[in-house]
Write an enzyme that holds these catalytic residues in place. Structure first.
Site, PDB file in Angstrom:
ATOM      1  N   GLU A 151       0.875  -1.175   0.000  1.00  0.00           N
ATOM      2  CA  GLU A 151       0.000   0.000   0.000  1.00  0.00           C
ATOM      3  C   GLU A 151       0.905   1.215   0.000  1.00  0.00           C
ATOM      4  OE1 GLU A 151      -2.918  -0.466  -0.571  1.00  0.00           O
ATOM      5  OE2 GLU A 151      -3.417  -2.439   0.251  1.00  0.00           O
TER       6      GLU A 151
ATOM      7  N   CYS B 128      -2.710   8.557   3.432  1.00  0.00           N
ATOM      8  CA  CYS B 128      -2.482   7.878   2.151  1.00  0.00           C
ATOM      9  C   CYS B 128      -3.526   8.339   1.144  1.00  0.00           C
ATOM     10  CB  CYS B 128      -2.606   6.365   2.270  1.00  0.00           C
ATOM     11  SG  CYS B 128      -1.799   5.703   3.693  1.00  0.00           S
TER      12      CYS B 128
END
Ligand SMILES: *[C@@H]1O[C@H](CO)[C@@H](O)[C@H](O)[C@H]1NC(C)=O
Ligand SMILES: CC(=O)N[C@H]1CO[C@H](CO)[C@@H](O)[C@@H]1O
Length: 600
Positions: free
Chosen positions: A313, A347
Site C-alpha cells: 500500500e 495515504c
C-alpha cells in the site's frame, strides 16, 4: 416464578400432572441455564488496565527541547531518538532492534502460533470484544499518546485512530467468520460426482510494516485481521512512532494474556530500515507494507529472496473532481477534511482539487476564507484550539517550500501559507502553514510526488473528459473523489478513473465501509480491509472430495487407462464434443462414438 415452583411441587406430589407443560418448563429451564452459562463464562469480556505514559499528559513539559530534532543520533547509532514533533521535546531513547532480535521474535511467534491456530472463532472474538471495550474506555489516552508521538490534533486521533479501529473490530467480529468459512463451488459437469471447495487457512506468521501517520490504527488493523485469521504477526511501525508503540503493544499483549492466551503471538519490533529489511527477509509467510513507493520497491526486492507474498500500500495523489453542478456549501467541508485531516498526512488525502471553471473563483474564495482561519499548534502544550497539528517527519519544511517555489515559478499562484510555521514557544517543532496553491497545471513539478502535507492544490478544468484525463495522468492510482449533482454522471466518471477506490460525493467512505483498500500503478497492489483483506492473510486451499463416497468413486475408463488403448484419443475427442458442443445431434453422435470406443 412462584407460580412455577408451586406448579413443579404440585407436579412432583403427583397432583394435576400435565406432562406437556411440565416438559416445556423443564426444557425452558435447561435452555436458560445454557444461555446463562454461555453469557457468563464463554463470551465474557475481559477488562484490563494499561498504564499510560506520563509524557502523554496534556501540559507535560519536562522533556529536553532538542535543537535539531532527528530520529538518529550520531552518538547513539543503535538507538531511536523519540521526540514530540509538535514541541521538539525528547521523549525517550529506544534501542533499535537488530537482525538477531527479528529472528528471536519470529521464533517466539511461530511457537505461540502453534497454540493460537487451535483457538476457535469465538475465543478470537472474545479477544477482539475485550480489545474493543478497552479502546472505548480509553479513547482519550490512546489519542493523547498518538498526539504526543506524531503531533496530531485530538480530533484527528479520534477519527483516524479510534473510530476507524472500532469499526474494523466491529466488522471483524460480525463478518470475519463468514469471510473465512469454507466456500463450495460448482464442480465441472464432468466431475459432477465431486464436491469442490475453497478453504481459508492461516498463513502462519506474517509481518506488517506500517507507516507512522496513524500509529495506533495502522498497527492494530493488521493485528486484528491476523489474529482473527489464526496467524501470528511481527509488527513494525515506522521508527517515527517507536515511542507510542510501547504503550500500544502493552494493550494487545495484556488483552491476550487476560483472555488466557500467549501474548507472544504478537511481536512488536522497532528499528531503522535495516530492521525492516531483516523482517522482510526473515522467512515470514506474508508481508503487508504501508509506506512510500520508494521503500515499497525495496520491500518487494527483498521479499523475492523467499518469494514471500506482499501486499503493498504505497502513496497516492488523490483527486477530488468538482463538477459544475455541485453545491459548494455542501461539498467544501468534505474537501477541507479530505485535504487537511491529520495535517494532510493521509495515504488517501486529497492532493489535487479539480474544480470546474464555472465554480473555480467561488471555490477559491470560499476555501481561502476557511484556510485563513485555521490555527496551527500542539494540542498538548497550547491553550487555544488547534486545527492543524505538526508534521511528524523531520525535514519536510524545506522539501515542501522548494516544491511550492518551483510551481510558483512555473505559473501557479500561492494564495495562503507556503512556508514552515515557526511556533513561538517551540521554535524547533515541525510545522507547515496551511497552504492554498491555485492555478496548478498538469505538468507542474509539485504534482510529481506525494506531498503528505496541509496543502490544498487547486486546478481548473472545463469538461468531464478533461478532468478524467488530468486525474488519470498521475502514475499513482489509490483513491479519488467525484463530486457531482448528477449521480449517474458521477458513476460514469468513477468507472473511467484508474484507481483502486472512488468515493462519489464523499471522502474516505470506502474505508469506513470496510471495502478492500488498495490501489493500482505505483500506489501498489494487494488489498487489506474487508473480506478480501482477511482472505489475503490466508493460505487459500482448493480441495475436491467425493460427493457421494458410498456410491461413486473416480474410475478411469479402460480405453484411457495404461497401457494405452488405440481408441483412447478418439474417446477423449468424443467426450469433448459431448460436453462442449451445443447441438443435440452432435451430442448423440458423440455418445455412440464413446460407446464404440469403449467396447472395441
Ligand atoms: C447547498 O447546501 C447547503 C448545505 O448543505 C444547503 O443549506 C443549501 O440549501 C444547498 N443549496 C441548494 C441550492 O441546494
Ligand atoms: C474410431 C476408432 O479409432 N476406432 C477403432 C477402435 O479400435 C478398433 C480396434 O481395437 C478399431 O478397429 C477401430 O477402428
Amino acid at each position: 416464578m412462584a407460580e412455577f415452583i408451586e406448579y413443579i411441587t404440585e407436579s412432583l406430589l403427583g397432583l394435576n400432572i400435565d406432562l406437556t407443560q411440565a416438559f416445556i418448563s423443564v426444557f425452558v429451564l435447561i435452555i436458560s441455564g445454557l444461555i446463562l452459562k454461555f453469557l457468563l463464562f464463554k463470551n465474557k469480556i475481559v477488562k484490563f488496565v494499561v498504564e499510560v505514559p506520563i509524557e502523554a499528559k496534556p501540559g507535560w513539559n519536562s522533556g529536553k527541547i532538542l535543537e535539531k530534532p532527528h530520529l538518529k543520533d550520531a552518538f547513539n547509532p543503535g538507538y531511536i531518538t523519540c521526540y514530540d514533533p509538535a514541541t521538539g521535546q525528547l521523549l525517550d531513547m529506544i534501542r533499535a532492534h537488530t537482525e538477531d532480535d527479528v529472528k528471536e521474535a519470529l521464533k517466539k511467534a511461530r511457537n505461540a502460533q502453534q497454540k493460537w491456530i487451535k483457538t476457535t472463532f469465538s475465543e478470537r472474538k472474545r479477544v477482539l470484544k475485550s480489545l474493543l471495550n478497552f479502546i472505548i474506555d480509553n479513547q482519550e489516552e490512546i489519542c493523547l499518546v498518538s498526539s504526543r508521538d506524531t503531533g496530531k490534533t485530538l480530533i484527528d486521533g479520534k477519527f483516524g485512530e479510534v473510530l476507524t479501529t472500532c469499526e474494523k473490530i466491529r466488522w471483524t467480529i460480525n463478518h470475519g467468520e463468514k469471510a473465512l468459512t469454507t466456500e463450495y463451488r460448482e464442480a465441472s459437469p464432468i466431475l459432477a460426482y465431486k464436491s469442490a471447495k475453497i478453504e481459508y487457512h492461516p498463513l502462519g506468521v506474517v509481518a506488517a510494516l506500517v507507516s507512522w501517520n496513524y500509529p495506533f490504527h495502522n498497527a492494530f488493523v493488521p493485528i486484528i485481521s491476523s489474529l482473527f485469521v489464526g496467524n501470528g504477526i511481527l509488527i513494525k511501525a515506522s521508527e517515527q512512532v517507536a515511542w507510542s508503540m510501547q504503550y500500544y503493544s502493552k494493550i494487545i499483549k495484556t488483552c491476550l494474556m487476560e483472555c488466557g492466551h500467549d501474548p507472544e503471538i504478537v511481536q512488536f519490533l522497532c528499528g531503522f530500515p535495516e530492521c525492516g529489511e531483516a523482517i522482510v527477509r526473515s522467512g515470514v509467510d506474508g508481508i503487508t507494507f504501508i509506506g512510500s513507493c520508494q521503500v515499497g520497491k525495496q520491500v518487494m526486492k527483498a521479499a523475492s529472496d523467499n518469494l514471500t507474498p506482499c501486499i503493498l500500500e504505497l502513496g497516492g495523489k488523490d483527486c477530488a473532481i468538482i463538477r459544475h453542478d455541485v453545491n459548494l456549501s455542501q461539498a467544501l467541508p468534505i474537501i477541507m477534511r479530505g485535504t487537511f485531516q491529520n495535517a494532510g498526512q493521509n495515504c488517501v488525502g486529497l492532493e489535487r482539487i479539480l474544480v470546474h471553471e464555472s465554480l473555480y473563483d467561488e471555490f477559491v474564495d470560499k476555501a481561502a476564507e476557511q484556510i485563513k482561519k485555521m490555527k496551527v499548534g500542539s494540542i498538548l502544550n497550547d491553550d487555544n484550539v488547534v486545527d492543524v497539528g505538526a508534521m511528524t517527519m523531520s525535514g519536510q519544511g524545506e522539501r515542501l517550500q522548494s516544491l511550492i517555489q518551483a510551481s510558483v515559478s512555473e505559473g501557479a499562484k500561492l494564495i495562503l501559507g507556503g512556508h514552515q510555521y515557526i511556533h513561538p514557544k517551540y521554535p524547533t517543532a515541525q510545522y507547515f502553514e496551511p497552504t492554498l496553491l491555485i492555478d496548478v497545471t498538469p505538468d507542474m513539478t509539485i504534482l510529481k510526488q506525494e506531498l503528505f502535507a496541509p496543502i490544498m492544490i487547486v486546478m481548473k478544468f472545463s469538461t468531464d473528459e478533461e478532468a478524467i484525463e488530468i486525474c488519470n495522468k498521475s502514475p499513482y492510482g489509490l483513491g479519488n473523489s467525484v463530486f457531482s449533482g448528477d449521480q449517474s454522471k458521477g458513476d460514469w466518471m468513477s468507472r473511467r478513473l484508474r484507481c483502486g477506490m472512488v468515493n462519489i460525493n464523499d471522502f474516505g467512505a470506502t474505508y469506513l465501509s470496510n471495502l478492500p483498500f488498495g490501489g493500482v500503478g505505483i500506489s501498489g497492489f494487494g488489498r487489506f480491509g474487508g473480506v478480501e483483506g482477511l482472505r489475503s492473510l490466508c493460505l487459500m486451499k482448493s480441495v475436491t472430495t467425493d460427493r457421494f463416497p458410498l456410491f461413486f468413486k473416480t474410475s478411469i475408463p479402460r480405453v484411457v487407462d495404461y497401457p494405452m488403448h488405440p481408441n483412447g484419443s478418439s474417446f477423449i475427442s468424443h467426450l469433448v464434443i459431448l460436453l462442449y458442443v451445443n447441438s443435440l445431434m452432435e451430442k448423440m453422435k458423440a455418445v455412440t462414438g464413446l460407446i464404440k470406443d469403449s467396447l472395441s
